[in-house]
Each structure stands twice: as C-alpha cells, then as structure tokens.
Enzyme design. Structure first.
Site, PDB file in Angstrom:
ATOM      1  CG  HIS A  30      -3.264   1.265  -2.471  1.00  8.93           C
ATOM      2  ND1 HIS A  30      -1.393   1.481  -2.590  1.00  8.93           N
ATOM      3  CD2 HIS A  30      -3.735   0.629  -3.843  1.00  8.93           C
ATOM      4  CE1 HIS A  30      -1.595   0.110  -3.132  1.00  8.93           C
ATOM      5  NE2 HIS A  30      -2.590   0.244  -3.691  1.00  8.93           N
ATOM      6  CG  LEU A  47      -1.931  -1.103   1.436  1.00 12.58           C
ATOM      7  CD1 LEU A  47      -3.110  -1.288   3.534  1.00 12.58           C
ATOM      8  CD2 LEU A  47      -2.425  -1.361   0.278  1.00 12.58           C
ATOM      9  N   GLY A  79      -8.113   3.478  -8.748  1.00  9.02           N
ATOM     10  CA  GLY A  79      -8.044   4.872  -9.260  1.00  9.02           C
ATOM     11  C   GLY A  79      -8.047   5.195 -10.173  1.00  9.02           C
ATOM     12  CG  ASP A  94      -3.833   0.592 -12.242  1.00  8.20           C
ATOM     13  OD1 ASP A  94      -2.868   0.664 -13.356  1.00  8.20           O
ATOM     14  OD2 ASP A  94      -3.748   1.471 -11.442  1.00  8.20           O
TER      15      ASP A  94
HETATM   16  O1  PAF Z   1      -5.414  -2.087  -9.507  1.00  6.02           O
HETATM   17  C1  PAF Z   1      -5.196  -3.532  -8.787  1.00  6.02           C
HETATM   18  O2  PAF Z   1      -4.338  -2.845  -7.909  1.00  6.02           O
HETATM   19  C2  PAF Z   1      -5.661  -4.980  -9.346  1.00  6.02           C
HETATM   20  O3  PAF Z   1      -5.910  -4.522 -10.577  1.00  6.02           O
HETATM   21  C3  PAF Z   1      -6.860  -4.861  -8.494  1.00  6.02           C
HETATM   22  C4  PAF Z   1      -7.637  -4.221  -9.343  1.00  6.02           C
HETATM   23  C5  PAF Z   1      -6.558  -4.796  -7.284  1.00  6.02           C
HETATM   24  C6  PAF Z   1      -7.031  -6.440  -9.061  1.00  6.02           C
HETATM   25  O4  PAF Z   1      -6.282  -7.220  -8.875  1.00  6.02           O
END
Ligand code: PAF
Length: 281
Positions: A34, A30, A146, A149
C-alpha cells in the site's frame, strides 16, 4: 493528517490541468505494498486521498469479513510520514452505501467469469460497487491499484471505461517480502509456521516461469499442486494460466503469446492469491 468521514467534506474542485487529485483505495491493514501505491500517488499528484474502508459486499463469507485484519491505529502510524500530503477518508457505511449495504450487478464478461470470479461468487460485484461509489464520491484524476489483484485491476479498468469519469487507472507492481510471498493484509493472519511455509508459493511459481515455461499447462498445474501438498495445511484452490487481456484460462500454450499464471490457495484458513507473468522466452 486531515481525516474525513464524509466525501462532502472534501473541497471539490473542477478537474484542471494545474492540479491533480490521486486516490488510493484500501481496506486498511496497510503494508509496504500500500505504501508503494501511496508514494507513487504523492509523487504524481498535488493532493492524495487514501480511503480505508472494509467493504462488506465483497466478502462472500461472513467469517472472512469478521476475521479481516482491522487496525486503524497501526494504519495511522504507517501513514505518519505522509501526514502533510494526505487526506485520509474513513467513510461510514452511509457515505458509500446511502441506500443500504448491497451490491449492484455488473457484466464484465470473461473478466469476472473465472478464477476469483468463479471461486468467490458476487465478489467482483462488491468490488465494482464500492470502487464506483469511491470514484463518484472523490472524483479523482488518477486512482492507484496493485497488480497483485490483477483480475480486480482489469475489472476496475473496464468499470472505469463505462463510467466515463476521465480517471486514469494507474497499475502498480506487485511487491513481495524478502522470501517471495506476495504482500497482502491477510499475511498477518497466518501462524509463524504457515507464514514460513508460504514461501513455497513464489519458489514454485518462479521455478515454473524460469525453468519449466515450456511445460504443458497441466504439467505446470500438477507440479504446483504437488509442491504445495508437501506443506501441512496448505490446499490449492485453483491454478490457472490465462491470457492477461481477457482472463480466459487456457489449456494449451501458444508460443507466440504471453500469459499469466494465477493461483489461489489456503494456508490454514487464510486464503492467499498470487500471480506471475509467463512470458515467451
Ligand atoms: O484491493 C482492495 O483493497 C479492495 O478490493 C478495494 C479496491 C479497496 C475495494 O474495496
């Protein structure tokens, strides 16, 4: 903090107007990005589940999965300030993959065809499989992702429509460190030198957006690649300008439209992605 390993341990309540359950899916390691999702989820829901699960099916290279940073102790420390408000879900493989660890196959059309979809075959099937399992297991009212991505986020929105579970997908802004690097769990895999050189990514993207947004797409690409090439051990995987809705890369800019730039590159062995809005001025 309540830590559960099986979703069945959650006391499931039917969806109601009075309570709201938030879900923040993560793969651990994290960082402040996050935490910003978690803070928002805590503000907007009466209870929040944070999941930590490194999903094997979304890694298309074994080496990447093996090297992915994992440190539950550190994650627990970071979550301490929220310990009264959170349920931490750290599932075993069986809880998410009762029939064995494999991806389902999805058709997201153009959303999964380019950029990460092209560079990492099977990646989005893996992401969608695990997000579907998390949605089915937790059945949240809201789920937080987020914009770093961005392609993943669009795919999850499309997946959510087809699942019809009445989940609201909340998009949260990309966070950057002080020198501009997009926050990512993978940043900690870089050496000090690579980490320091990686500020070139945002500096260059920002220059293109602020000073050169009237360049052609190929001029932008050439410039981006030339700036990145100035740094040792950096290699561009792709530079794309795409429509943020269908994620189809374009070669000619229409001055009436807004776009997004998407890049992926290697800093040593660490794969980084970044994205920035290319708005009409
Ligand atoms: O973005 C991420 O950390 C991962 O792709 C997710 C959405 C937790 C799925 O494993």
């Amino acid at each position: 903090m309540l830590i559960i390993h099986k979703a069945a341990e959650l006391q499931k309540k039917p969806k109601s107007r009075k309570t709201s359950l938030g879900l923040v899916p993560t793969m651990g390691a994290l960082h402040a990005g996050h935490l910003s999702l978690i803070e928002r989820a805590v503000e907007e829901n009466s209870s929040v589940v944070v999941s930590i699960y490194v999903n094997p099916t979304q890694f298309n290279r074994n080496e990447d999965l093996e090297n992915y940073p994992k440190n539950l102790e550190e994650d627990l420390e970071m979550l301490k300030p929220f310990s009264k408000q959170l349920i931490l879900y750290v599932p075993n493989h069986d809880d998410l993959y009762p029939e064995g660890i494999q991806s389902k196959h999805y058709d997201f059309g153009s959303l999964s065809q380019f950029m990460e979809g092209d560079a990492r075959p099977g990646h989005f099937d893996g992401v969608a499989t695990i997000v579907e399992a998390l949605f089915q297991n937790i059945n949240p009212d809201k789920a937080y992702f987020g914009e770093k991505d961005f392609q993943q986020l669009q795919i999850i929105k499309a997946l959510n429509e087809t699942l019809n579970l009445e989940i609201e997908i909340v998009s949260c802004p990309l966070l950057r460190s002080e020198d501009g690097l997009a926050l990512s769990s993978r940043n900690r895999l870089m050496s000090d030198q690579l980490r320091s050189d990686s500020k070139i990514i945002y500096q260059t993207l920002n220059y293109i957006v602020e000073e050169a947004s009237d360049w052609s797409v190929s001029q932008m690409e050439v410039y981006f690649k030339s700036k990145i090439a100035e740094k040792d051990n950096f290699k561009v995987d792709y530079f794309c300008v795409a429509d943020p809705n269908d994620l189809i890369p374009i070669t000619h800019l229409d001055s009436r439209k807004n776009y997004r730039i998407f890049v992926a590159l290697y800093a040593g062995k660490t794969r980084l992605i970044d994205t920035i809005e290319l708005a009409r001025k």
